[in-house]
Write an enzyme that holds these catalytic residues in place. Sequence first.
Site, PDB file in Angstrom:
ATOM      1  N   SER A 347       0.834  -1.198   0.000  1.00  0.00           N
ATOM      2  CA  SER A 347       0.000   0.000   0.000  1.00  0.00           C
ATOM      3  C   SER A 347       0.872   1.252   0.000  1.00  0.00           C
ATOM      4  CB  SER A 347      -0.911   0.008   1.236  1.00  0.00           C
ATOM      5  OG  SER A 347      -1.559   1.259   1.369  1.00  0.00           O
ATOM      6  N   GLU A 536      -1.936  -9.836  -9.590  1.00  0.00           N
ATOM      7  CA  GLU A 536      -1.218  -9.113  -8.546  1.00  0.00           C
ATOM      8  C   GLU A 536      -0.565 -10.123  -7.609  1.00  0.00           C
ATOM      9  OE1 GLU A 536      -3.627  -5.811  -6.865  1.00  0.00           O
ATOM     10  OE2 GLU A 536      -5.175  -6.569  -8.217  1.00  0.00           O
TER      11      GLU A 536
END
Length: 771
Positions: A347, A536
């Site tokens: 993130s 991903e």
Amino acid sequence: MAFLGRYLLITSIFVVPDCIASEGSKEVLSDPNYLIGLGSYDITGPAADVNMMGYANTEQIASGIHFRLRARSFIIAEPQGKRVVFVNLDACMASQIVAIKVLERLKARYGDLYTEKNVAISGIHTHAGPGGYLQYVVYIVTSLGFVRQSFDVLVDGIEKSIIQAHENLRPGSIFINKGELLDAGVNRSPSAYLNNPAEERSRYKYEVDKEITLLKFVDNQWGPVGSFNWFATHGTSMSRTNSLISGDNKGAAARFMEDWFEQSGVRKMYSDESGQKRIPRRVSDIISNQPNNHHELLELAASFQSPPGKPATRTLSVARRVRGALRQADKPAFVSAFCQSNCGDVSPNVLGAFCIDTGLPCDFNHSTCGGKNELCYGRGPGYPDEFESTRIIGERQFKKAVDLFGKASETLKGKIDYRHAYIDFSQLEVKISKQGGDAKVVKTCPAAMGFGFAAGTTDGPGAFDFKQGDDKGNPFWKLVRNVLKTPDKKQVDCQHPKPILLDTGEMKQPYDWAPSILPIQILRIGQLAILSVPGEFTTMAGRRLRDAVKTVLSSGSKGENLHVVIAGLTNSYSQYVTTFEEYEVQRYEGASTLYGPHTLSAYIQEFKKLAGALITNQPVEPGPQPPDLLDKQISLLMPVMMDSTPRRANFGDVISDVLQNSTFKRGEIVTAVFWSACPRNDLMTEGTFALVEILEGKDDWVPAYDDDDFCLRFIWSRPAKLSARSKATIEWRIPNSATPGVYRIRHFGASKSLFGSIRHFTGSSSAFVVA
């Protein structure tokens, strides 16, 4: 990606590259090893009415532009041999149907020169781009089905960027450099990461990959012409409530670096009032001899009051684009791309995740607050300003890229080669080694998503009572699930310990809900191998894949310093890939690993086959072709019926003007509001909806900032959902580097009549002074 969680309802110490000296000088080059060509084209898409791709938030509908999206491509070719193409998209991810149609166009234009074997199309994973361009049901539910404009602008832009790169092919060299970027990503699922073996984790200093790998492209005549780099961090600096199209942090980094190179030529840096080096601007290079007397500036500004909106041509918007005016006609534009890697659990919200009700850190294992996932949000470095967080994370990547760019000295040398295969991941046999040297054969599963995926992530929480780490499921939501499709025992056992919420791989109405056949690919350029993966990968999953491929390739090398990078979200999209241990925890990423607990092992097995074929110069079986579902697509998005304005008002008229005789300081915001029309009427591809102009002399207005600039926002709105009237609000945050002078704001657009004809228009605000 924080995807589908809601589905169910230049620097402080700036190193100036020493590769470029004064104008007219040339970098000292080794003999060129390859032909290199780069290209770039606008893929911004519809800036109104279309749901954004990434968060799957039905309320996140595009309504303007933060800055434009682009497709950036490089081609590397042996003078008399093979070639590869890599395309980096300012889009959430690549799309199988987009790739299929791009390849069809390339075949019609170039024959067998560019095929699925040597073309890679990768997405940066911004969550602020228009959706509706993928072909599987689960990825286009929130966009009300397929959106033809989103699809067409991608296919057109990718093709044009490749054409540019092809036509720019010239002798040149490629340099590679690597370094660490420490402050642009954190692990958002640390409890899953910690489930990996302690011995394995001890081999790594960080719980996310901090390495950034950069390629520097140097034309034999023109010198540096571009750079591409790979670094893992999510495109979620912009939140799930943002409605402006944006390339997020990676798109911002690309814009910053291209402007840095084109505007300064890497010869000089600009400083703000504090003396800190900043991203350079172009206006001070263009404008000269501005009046120094403030009173004289005010008098000049007063002579330019806002005129009525008037008809215009579409070409006017294109002609006034700022960057187009800067480029030399005979020199390739500098192209810089910031590509995505194994970002699955990474993130950009580096301050951590906190509860919005208490301000305390979220629960470590489930990312909840009092048992509710909806209250847990990650905070970016600019918190609470998401635009500032986007700028900061983008600038950190940009600064590191410039540092690597200037110091790149290792030259890529050697053959170009590639291998590609389509693999059916729904029923693949995988051989897994056991302790003691034995092996067993397991199988992957048809795609399915677990309960934890509906909880979302700290980048974009889900809704209802879902939570990450749920390995049991909820009886109520199982009943809801069974209305769509009840998974059989074989599927339940195969996906264990994932409790199945959506059995997408076995849902076929009105057409396939999820992919089963996926592309895998290795592009080899000398000592660099690019692993194209259609999903991903988490940090540790990516490390395992890289290490496995590097081991195979190293066995066939002669002391080469091999570099292996993962290009995530490439050529197709199939959500996440975790390690077996992370899958057991069933956080968001594990619950979104479609093909069961052995998905990563399947990828490693098949990539090792490709790598083995590369070093032995053997072909590989192409595998089953993926379906082309374009003719089956359903779209429920209503078209634009017509646009209108109040009586006696024109499209482009100013509704709310800049105050007359006003003066603004750098750092302040200037706003003008215009009567507008739906941006879907004309996407203004390679043009602009918004423009800031500066007055040169007495009457010559020069473009200064357009809607591809980070400081200028084009915000579009209707007074009511079905209203034919609309407004364009243009906000200019005056940068510290803006040149003092007289400015005005302009708006370009296109209206649609009841009979379907499109008419372009433009409007201008009154002039004002920046002191």
